[in-house]
Write a protein that holds these residues in place. Structure first.
Motif, PDB file in Angstrom:
ATOM      1  N   PHE A 258     161.423  88.697   6.538  1.00  0.00           N
ATOM      2  CA  PHE A 258     161.507  87.305   7.001  1.00  0.00           C
ATOM      3  C   PHE A 258     160.257  86.923   7.791  1.00  0.00           C
ATOM      4  CE2 PHE A 258     166.449  87.443   7.029  1.00  0.00           C
ATOM      5  CZ  PHE A 258     166.480  87.064   5.701  1.00  0.00           C
ATOM      6  N   LYS A 259     159.774  87.820   8.632  1.00  0.00           N
ATOM      7  CA  LYS A 259     158.563  87.542   9.408  1.00  0.00           C
ATOM      8  C   LYS A 259     157.358  87.326   8.490  1.00  0.00           C
ATOM      9  CE  LYS A 259     159.823  90.016  13.647  1.00  0.00           C
ATOM     10  NZ  LYS A 259     159.557  91.202  14.502  1.00  0.00           N
ATOM     11  N   ALA A 260     157.324  88.102   7.404  1.00  0.00           N
ATOM     12  CA  ALA A 260     156.188  88.031   6.487  1.00  0.00           C
ATOM     13  C   ALA A 260     156.164  86.741   5.673  1.00  0.00           C
ATOM     14  CB  ALA A 260     156.198  89.236   5.550  1.00  0.00           C
ATOM     15  N   ILE A 261     157.334  86.142   5.415  1.00  0.00           N
ATOM     16  CA  ILE A 261     157.382  85.006   4.486  1.00  0.00           C
ATOM     17  C   ILE A 261     157.664  83.665   5.154  1.00  0.00           C
ATOM     18  CG2 ILE A 261     158.162  86.546   2.646  1.00  0.00           C
ATOM     19  CD1 ILE A 261     160.965  85.328   2.906  1.00  0.00           C
ATOM     20  N   ARG A 262     158.013  83.650   6.421  1.00  0.00           N
ATOM     21  CA  ARG A 262     158.535  82.420   7.038  1.00  0.00           C
ATOM     22  C   ARG A 262     157.551  81.253   7.000  1.00  0.00           C
ATOM     23  NH1 ARG A 262     158.606  84.577  13.344  1.00  0.00           N
ATOM     24  NH2 ARG A 262     156.409  85.230  13.417  1.00  0.00           N
TER      25      ARG A 262
ATOM     26  N   ALA B  76     167.749  86.838  10.587  1.00  0.00           N
ATOM     27  CA  ALA B  76     167.331  85.502  10.157  1.00  0.00           C
ATOM     28  C   ALA B  76     167.324  84.528  11.328  1.00  0.00           C
ATOM     29  CB  ALA B  76     168.252  85.001   9.054  1.00  0.00           C
ATOM     30  N   ARG B  77     168.321  84.605  12.174  1.00  0.00           N
ATOM     31  CA  ARG B  77     168.368  83.707  13.337  1.00  0.00           C
ATOM     32  C   ARG B  77     167.186  83.960  14.267  1.00  0.00           C
ATOM     33  NH1 ARG B  77     174.689  84.327  13.668  1.00  0.00           N
ATOM     34  NH2 ARG B  77     175.388  82.253  13.063  1.00  0.00           N
ATOM     35  N   ARG B  78     166.858  85.244  14.457  1.00  0.00           N
ATOM     36  CA  ARG B  78     165.747  85.572  15.360  1.00  0.00           C
ATOM     37  C   ARG B  78     164.407  85.105  14.794  1.00  0.00           C
ATOM     38  NH1 ARG B  78     168.689  90.487  15.971  1.00  0.00           N
ATOM     39  NH2 ARG B  78     167.446  91.469  14.318  1.00  0.00           N
ATOM     40  N   VAL B  79     164.223  85.293  13.494  1.00  0.00           N
ATOM     41  CA  VAL B  79     162.904  85.074  12.889  1.00  0.00           C
ATOM     42  C   VAL B  79     162.738  83.657  12.345  1.00  0.00           C
ATOM     43  CG1 VAL B  79     161.350  85.814  11.043  1.00  0.00           C
ATOM     44  CG2 VAL B  79     162.654  87.515  12.337  1.00  0.00           C
ATOM     45  N   LEU B  80     163.722  83.196  11.581  1.00  0.00           N
ATOM     46  CA  LEU B  80     163.581  81.903  10.910  1.00  0.00           C
ATOM     47  C   LEU B  80     163.870  80.728  11.834  1.00  0.00           C
ATOM     48  CD1 LEU B  80     165.188  82.728   7.435  1.00  0.00           C
ATOM     49  CD2 LEU B  80     162.797  82.903   8.146  1.00  0.00           C
ATOM     50  N   LYS B  81     164.661  80.969  12.854  1.00  0.00           N
ATOM     51  CA  LYS B  81     164.970  79.943  13.856  1.00  0.00           C
ATOM     52  C   LYS B  81     165.434  78.641  13.191  1.00  0.00           C
ATOM     53  CE  LYS B  81     162.013  81.793  17.521  1.00  0.00           C
ATOM     54  NZ  LYS B  81     161.810  83.130  16.930  1.00  0.00           N
ATOM     55  N   ASP B  82     164.673  77.553  13.305  1.00  0.00           N
ATOM     56  CA  ASP B  82     165.103  76.255  12.759  1.00  0.00           C
ATOM     57  C   ASP B  82     165.164  76.254  11.233  1.00  0.00           C
ATOM     58  OD1 ASP B  82     165.305  75.283  15.313  1.00  0.00           O
ATOM     59  OD2 ASP B  82     163.358  74.262  15.294  1.00  0.00           O
ATOM     60  N   GLN B  83     164.539  77.244  10.592  1.00  0.00           N
ATOM     61  CA  GLN B  83     164.554  77.327   9.130  1.00  0.00           C
ATOM     62  C   GLN B  83     165.749  78.115   8.590  1.00  0.00           C
ATOM     63  OE1 GLN B  83     160.534  79.177   9.050  1.00  0.00           O
ATOM     64  NE2 GLN B  83     160.039  77.647   7.500  1.00  0.00           N
ATOM     65  N   VAL B  84     166.610  78.633   9.470  1.00  0.00           N
ATOM     66  CA  VAL B  84     167.652  79.553   9.036  1.00  0.00           C
ATOM     67  C   VAL B  84     168.626  78.912   8.036  1.00  0.00           C
ATOM     68  CG1 VAL B  84     169.330  79.039  10.880  1.00  0.00           C
ATOM     69  CG2 VAL B  84     169.211  81.349   9.889  1.00  0.00           C
ATOM     70  N   GLY B  85     168.676  77.575   8.015  1.00  0.00           N
ATOM     71  CA  GLY B  85     169.593  76.882   7.106  1.00  0.00           C
ATOM     72  C   GLY B  85     169.274  77.046   5.638  1.00  0.00           C
TER      73      GLY B  85
ATOM     74  N   PRO C  71     177.988  82.109   4.243  1.00  0.00           N
ATOM     75  CA  PRO C  71     177.229  81.074   4.968  1.00  0.00           C
ATOM     76  C   PRO C  71     177.580  81.067   6.449  1.00  0.00           C
ATOM     77  CG  PRO C  71     179.042  80.100   3.732  1.00  0.00           C
ATOM     78  CD  PRO C  71     178.971  81.532   3.307  1.00  0.00           C
ATOM     79  N   ILE C  72     176.638  80.567   7.254  1.00  0.00           N
ATOM     80  CA  ILE C  72     176.880  80.383   8.687  1.00  0.00           C
ATOM     81  C   ILE C  72     176.919  78.889   8.972  1.00  0.00           C
ATOM     82  CG2 ILE C  72     175.858  82.599   9.292  1.00  0.00           C
ATOM     83  CD1 ILE C  72     173.292  81.098  10.081  1.00  0.00           C
ATOM     84  N   GLU C  73     177.124  78.537  10.228  1.00  0.00           N
ATOM     85  CA  GLU C  73     177.311  77.118  10.565  1.00  0.00           C
ATOM     86  C   GLU C  73     176.075  76.283  10.259  1.00  0.00           C
ATOM     87  OE1 GLU C  73     175.314  79.126  13.899  1.00  0.00           O
ATOM     88  OE2 GLU C  73     177.108  79.610  12.712  1.00  0.00           O
ATOM     89  N   ARG C  74     174.886  76.896  10.226  1.00  0.00           N
ATOM     90  CA  ARG C  74     173.658  76.140   9.996  1.00  0.00           C
ATOM     91  C   ARG C  74     173.188  76.190   8.544  1.00  0.00           C
ATOM     92  NH1 ARG C  74     169.221  77.279  14.475  1.00  0.00           N
ATOM     93  NH2 ARG C  74     168.286  75.524  13.332  1.00  0.00           N
ATOM     94  N   THR C  75     173.917  76.886   7.688  1.00  0.00           N
ATOM     95  CA  THR C  75     173.529  76.937   6.274  1.00  0.00           C
ATOM     96  C   THR C  75     173.590  75.528   5.673  1.00  0.00           C
ATOM     97  OG1 THR C  75     174.407  79.183   6.053  1.00  0.00           O
ATOM     98  CG2 THR C  75     174.052  77.943   4.017  1.00  0.00           C
ATOM     99  N   GLN C  76     172.523  75.124   5.006  1.00  0.00           N
ATOM    100  CA  GLN C  76     172.488  73.798   4.402  1.00  0.00           C
ATOM    101  C   GLN C  76     173.472  73.720   3.229  1.00  0.00           C
ATOM    102  OE1 GLN C  76     168.454  72.937   3.249  1.00  0.00           O
ATOM    103  NE2 GLN C  76     167.616  73.384   5.276  1.00  0.00           N
ATOM    104  N   THR C  77     174.257  72.661   3.215  1.00  0.00           N
ATOM    105  CA  THR C  77     175.254  72.491   2.161  1.00  0.00           C
ATOM    106  C   THR C  77     174.616  72.481   0.781  1.00  0.00           C
ATOM    107  OG1 THR C  77     176.677  71.231   3.661  1.00  0.00           O
ATOM    108  CG2 THR C  77     177.097  71.012   1.298  1.00  0.00           C
TER     109      THR C  77
END
Length: 298
Positions: free
Chosen positions: A85-89, A112-121, A154-160
């Motif tokens: 995730f760090k390599a591709i974000r 994913a939450r740690r690395v992607l942050k706002d992109q985790v969706g 999916p988690i709560e922030r996963t984009q529909t």
């Protein structure tokens, strides 16, 4: 109105081994992707994947495999997910669908939450219930996913929109898609997958450590062969799986030890009624599961 046919321009494949390579072949065969750009930690694996037609273009890094991709599959050991995730974000967009194929989900999601942050969706965590004892690009199979279950967590922030794309994609590959919470997934698979593997590994080690172990194995029949098949699984893959789900696995192991102790007690006390009741309970549970199991499992 019918949804437009699912079609991806580019699959960025991170990990060209059994799971990732088989996914790429299945996508190509189904006409769901125009090109596949692949990267593996081992350059020889990436080169072999291109020679076999698993990927179309070799990428020198995970980041460049993702460049221009509207679909990314992370098919690496769970322990390598955070670094991936760090390599591709930096090249992920809000429209990129990112999936993994890890056998445990909470560790992947935490990374994913740690690395992607706002992109985790953009991440739709996935676990295809399939595999082989023999790993590596040489064993890829376009039919590996056909008819198999795929669990999406999916988690709560996963984009529909991404979740729906993932559902459609796996369905188009001939899979039976289910959705679960990451916590429920990891608890369930600790019981029905990770613990059975650990028991098979431990049994083989116990026999191998016996002074007459070789003789015992020479006398084993089909039941033993079927029971211990999974003990031949890839050591590095299963090391990571067992460690990544350690809390749930230990809880299930202790539950198993209590059940095993009940058998030991009935046998030690010479209690035929208690022993038969324990066997009957197991037999009936197994019979009911067999009759209600409509979907193939690994």
């Amino acid at each position: 109105m019918n949804a437009p046919p699912l079609k991806f321009e580019q699959l960025g494949l991170i990990g060209c081994g059994l799971m990732g390579g088989s996914f790429a072949l299945a996508m190509k065969r189904a006409g769901l992707v125009k090109r596949v750009v692949g990267y593996s930690k081992s350059p020889s694996t990436t080169e072999r994947a291109r020679q076999m037609g698993v990927i179309d273009i070799e990428a020198p890094s995970a980041l460049l495999a993702v460049s221009g991709a509207d679909l990314v599959l992370v098919a690496v050991p769970v322990s390598a997910t955070e670094a991936t995730f760090k390599a591709i974000r930096h090249l992920l967009t809000k429209d990129t669908l990112v999936m993994d194929v890890g056998s445990t989900k909470r560790e992947v999601i935490d990374a994913a939450r740690r690395v992607l942050k706002d992109q985790v969706g953009v991440l739709v965590p996935a676990h295809p219930i399939t595999g082989k004892e023999l790993a590596g690009v040489e064993n890829v199979d376009a039919d590996l996913y056909q008819g198999r279950q795929v669990i999406l967590t999916p988690i709560e922030r996963t984009q529909t929109v991404q979740l729906e794309k993932a559902d459609q994609l796996w369905t188009a590959l001939g899979c039976h898609v289910q959705r679960m919470s990451p916590e429920a997934h990891d608890a369930a698979y600790a019981a029905v997958s990770h613990l059975p593997h650990m028991i098979a590994f431990a049994l083989m080690n116990a026999i191998a450590g016996h002074e007459h172990g070789k003789q015992f194995l020479s006398l084993a029949g089909p039941g033993f062969r079927d029971f211990t098949r999974i003990a031949a699984s890839d050591p590095s893959v299963w090391r990571d799986i067992l460690l990544s789900n350690r809390e749930e696995l230990i809880a299930q192991s202790r539950q198993f030890q209590r059940a095993l102790h009940a058998f030991e007690s009935a046998i030690a006390s010479g209690n035929p009624d208690a022993l038969e009741a324990l066997i009957d309970k197991a037999s009936q549970t197994r019979s009911r599961w067999r009759m209600s199991a409509h979907k193939p499992q690994s």
